[in-house]
Design a protein around this motif. Sequence first.
Motif, mmCIF file in Angstrom:
data_model
loop_
_atom_site.group_PDB
_atom_site.id
_atom_site.type_symbol
_atom_site.label_atom_id
_atom_site.label_comp_id
_atom_site.label_asym_id
_atom_site.label_seq_id
_atom_site.Cartn_x
_atom_site.Cartn_y
_atom_site.Cartn_z
ATOM 1 N N GLN A 1 5.025 6.177 -1.256
ATOM 2 C CA GLN A 1 5.915 6.255 -0.092
ATOM 3 C C GLN A 1 7.023 5.202 -0.231
ATOM 4 O O GLN A 1 7.176 4.320 0.600
ATOM 5 C CB GLN A 1 5.114 6.025 1.199
ATOM 6 N N ARG A 2 7.825 5.302 -1.286
ATOM 7 C CA ARG A 2 8.814 4.282 -1.616
ATOM 8 C C ARG A 2 9.891 4.110 -0.562
ATOM 9 O O ARG A 2 10.306 2.994 -0.274
ATOM 10 C CB ARG A 2 9.454 4.602 -2.960
ATOM 11 N N LEU A 3 10.366 5.202 0.009
ATOM 12 C CA LEU A 3 11.442 5.112 0.994
ATOM 13 C C LEU A 3 10.978 4.352 2.242
ATOM 14 O O LEU A 3 11.655 3.427 2.701
ATOM 15 C CB LEU A 3 11.955 6.510 1.372
ATOM 16 N N PHE A 4 9.834 4.734 2.767
ATOM 17 C CA PHE A 4 9.306 4.048 3.944
ATOM 18 C C PHE A 4 9.010 2.586 3.631
ATOM 19 O O PHE A 4 9.282 1.692 4.430
ATOM 20 C CB PHE A 4 8.058 4.768 4.466
ATOM 21 N N ALA A 5 8.485 2.326 2.446
ATOM 22 C CA ALA A 5 8.203 0.947 2.028
ATOM 23 C C ALA A 5 9.488 0.133 1.953
ATOM 24 O O ALA A 5 9.520 -1.036 2.357
ATOM 25 C CB ALA A 5 7.491 0.947 0.677
ATOM 26 N N SER A 6 10.560 0.737 1.472
ATOM 27 C CA SER A 6 11.850 0.040 1.387
ATOM 28 C C SER A 6 12.391 -0.308 2.769
ATOM 29 O O SER A 6 12.930 -1.395 2.974
ATOM 30 C CB SER A 6 12.873 0.910 0.655
ATOM 31 N N ILE B 1 0.835 -1.204 0.000
ATOM 32 C CA ILE B 1 0.000 0.000 0.000
ATOM 33 C C ILE B 1 0.868 1.253 0.000
ATOM 34 O O ILE B 1 0.572 2.229 -0.692
ATOM 35 C CB ILE B 1 -0.975 -0.030 1.189
ATOM 36 N N LEU B 2 1.960 1.231 0.750
ATOM 37 C CA LEU B 2 2.868 2.379 0.776
ATOM 38 C C LEU B 2 3.487 2.627 -0.595
ATOM 39 O O LEU B 2 3.629 3.784 -1.021
ATOM 40 C CB LEU B 2 3.958 2.174 1.826
ATOM 41 N N VAL B 3 3.852 1.561 -1.304
ATOM 42 C CA VAL B 3 4.405 1.713 -2.653
ATOM 43 C C VAL B 3 3.358 2.330 -3.574
ATOM 44 O O VAL B 3 3.649 3.260 -4.325
ATOM 45 C CB VAL B 3 4.901 0.358 -3.210
#
Length: 179
Positions: A37-42, A31-33
């Motif tokens: 929100q790629r950084l937090f997802a990573s 959901i973040l991706v």
Amino acid sequence: MDFKEVIIITLILLIIGINIVYVSINTLRTILVIKGQRLFASVISVFEVGVYLFGLTIVLKNLDKPVNIIAYCIGYGAGVYIGSLIEQYLALGYVEFQIIVDSVEQDLPRLLREKGYGVTSWNGEGKDGLRLVLRVLAKRSNEKKLMKYLNEIAPNAFVISYEPKNFIGGFWTKNIRKF
């Protein structure tokens, strides 16, 4: 209950628990991706894969007992459900409403603006004449509250909601960029 049965039950519960954690994190990461929100997802994916490998190792070392595979499947299903509940609780992102009311005389834009919502309105033409059309942007965490308020002040309104992904311009973008 003897020691061997305790170990088996503990292993089953451990497999279920690990998979619940893994799939819940997986659901949130996905959901973040989608929400950009790629950084937090990573960052959370590091924990996700660690939990996954730990759980998978336990199952692969104990393939001789089908109950462990069943426990893995149950944990996976429960993880999807719990992950979606967590995401719903967090209510990440924004929601946009399109509201159509049957009279252009409505004071709806002013009432919504007084509540702090961004509102754009115009007159539209429907089958039975002129209508007031509004676009309202709100945080997803306020979606239910806004729906309840709309039901109180315009119970006959036609309402569509969806989640926008990108924002450019307007007074909302100053607030959004802070987050």
